[in-house]
Design a protein around this motif. Structure first.
Motif: not given
Ligand code: PBG
Length: 331
Positions: A211-213, A255-257, A321-323
């Motif tokens: 995601f960061r990319e 909740v994430k991930p 989801t990206y799916w």
């Molecule tokens: C922060 C944010 C992130 C993601 C969603 N919102 C990145 C982070 O916390 O570093 C990550 C989502 C993903 O990995 O799909 N704005």
């Protein structure tokens, strides 16, 4: 009773019987597709770390949103990539910034056909890549996200989003008090009807790597462990985070991930029965499967459906989801 009177295989001996006893059923209406928007025209800049995902200019974003509508997908989650980043993330607080323009354009084109949620955070907008403004703790030389100064900016950012037409806001920075501050700000701005989906339980995770990319939001120094949660902490910390956010006025929790945290999903669902719960099937979870599938090591479609079903079975009502499009096509 036991074998041979009981034979559980009778419940699965043919597809018709299996279908009859299916209990965990995915619906595209509960998928949310994350999308990345940047300036320009006709831009579909591929995100290398996330095959099939793009940084989109606003015209292309509208096309994607239309596809989501025709597939019956529940909504989109927008992330903005500004032309100019600075120390505070000014673009995110401007009514002419990238995300404000994008939301307005999608809403002008599609109105109530699509639910537009915005990610409320600063990491994509700051030149240091952290999720708020920085300061030093008294007596320390280490820069950290300044909690209370960031709260004021989160309020400004969320007001920009809803003035542009966002249907829901989703703060993801793990800043203490963010829900309360935003709720008060939205209410006094005339937006008491706008729900807040809180990224309430968000871990500092390696699974955000790809995601960061995509969002060009990697921290330029250090990491996010002073605000995002430590995955070695007690699961009860997740309950405290969720409880606080609900007290402050969160309408939905996240909740994430997802995959490595299904125990937490189940725990939050059981503790807060009746509260809509979302999970974010994050970039790393998606890209790992893509990469293995590209090598012929795994079947992408089957792995995708199995993963999404597991999230749902664990207690997720809503899945980011990206799916979303692929899964919707299959269902
Ligand atoms: C922060 C944010 C992130 C993601 C969603 N919102 C990145 C982070 O916390 O570093 C990550 C989502 C993903 O990995 O799909 N704005």
């Amino acid at each position: 009773m036991s074998f041979p009177t009981v034979r559980l295989r009778r419940l699965r001996y043919n597809p018709l019987v299996r279908h009859l006893v299916q209990d965990t059923i995915l619906s595209p209406k509960q998928f949310i597709l994350p999308l990345f928007v940047r300036s320009g025209k006709n831009v579909r800049q591929p995100i290398n770390s996330m095959p099939g995902n793009f940084q989109l200019s606003i015209d292309e974003l509208i096309n994607e949103a239309k596809k989501c509508v025709s597939l019956g997908i529940g909504g989109i989650m927008l992330f903005g990539i500004p032309d100019v980043k600075d120390a505070v993330g000014s673009d995110a607080m401007s009514d002419t910034g990238i995300i404000a323009q994008a939301v307005r354009a999608v809403k002008d084109a599609l109105g109530d056909k699509i639910l537009v949620i915005t990610d409320v955070c600063f990491c994509e907008y700051t030149n240091h890549g952290h999720c708020g403004v920085l300061s030093k703790h008294r007596g320390s030389d280490i820069l950290d996200v300044d909690n209370d100064a960031t709260l004021e900016n989160l309020v400004k950012q969320s007001l920009v989003h809803v003035r542009a037409g966002a249907d829901m806001v989703a703060p993801s920075g793990m800043i203490d008090g963010m829900i309360g501050a935003m709720r008060t700000g939205l209410d006094s701005g005339g937006f008491s009807h706008i729900p807040i989906m809180s990224y309430a339980v968000k871990y500092a995770s390696a699974f955000y790597g790809p995601f960061r990319e995509a969002a060009e939001s990697a921290p330029q120094f250090g990491d996010r462990r002073s605000y995002q949660m430590d995955f070695t902490a007690s699961a009860s910390q997740a309950v405290r985070e969720a409880a606080l956010d609900l007290q402050e006025g969160a309408d939905m929790l996240m909740v994430k991930p997802a995959l490595a945290y299904l125990d937490i999903v189940r725990l939050i669902k059981e503790r807060f029965e009746g509260v809509p719960l979302a999970v974010y099937n994050v970039s790393g979870e998606f890209s790992m499967v893509k990469a293995a599938a590209e090598r012929g090591w795994i079947d992408e479609q089957r792995t995708m459906l199995e993963s999404l079903t597991a999230m749902k079975r664990a207690g997720a009502d809503i899945i980011l989801t990206y799916w979303a499009k692929e899964a919707a096509r299959l269902l």
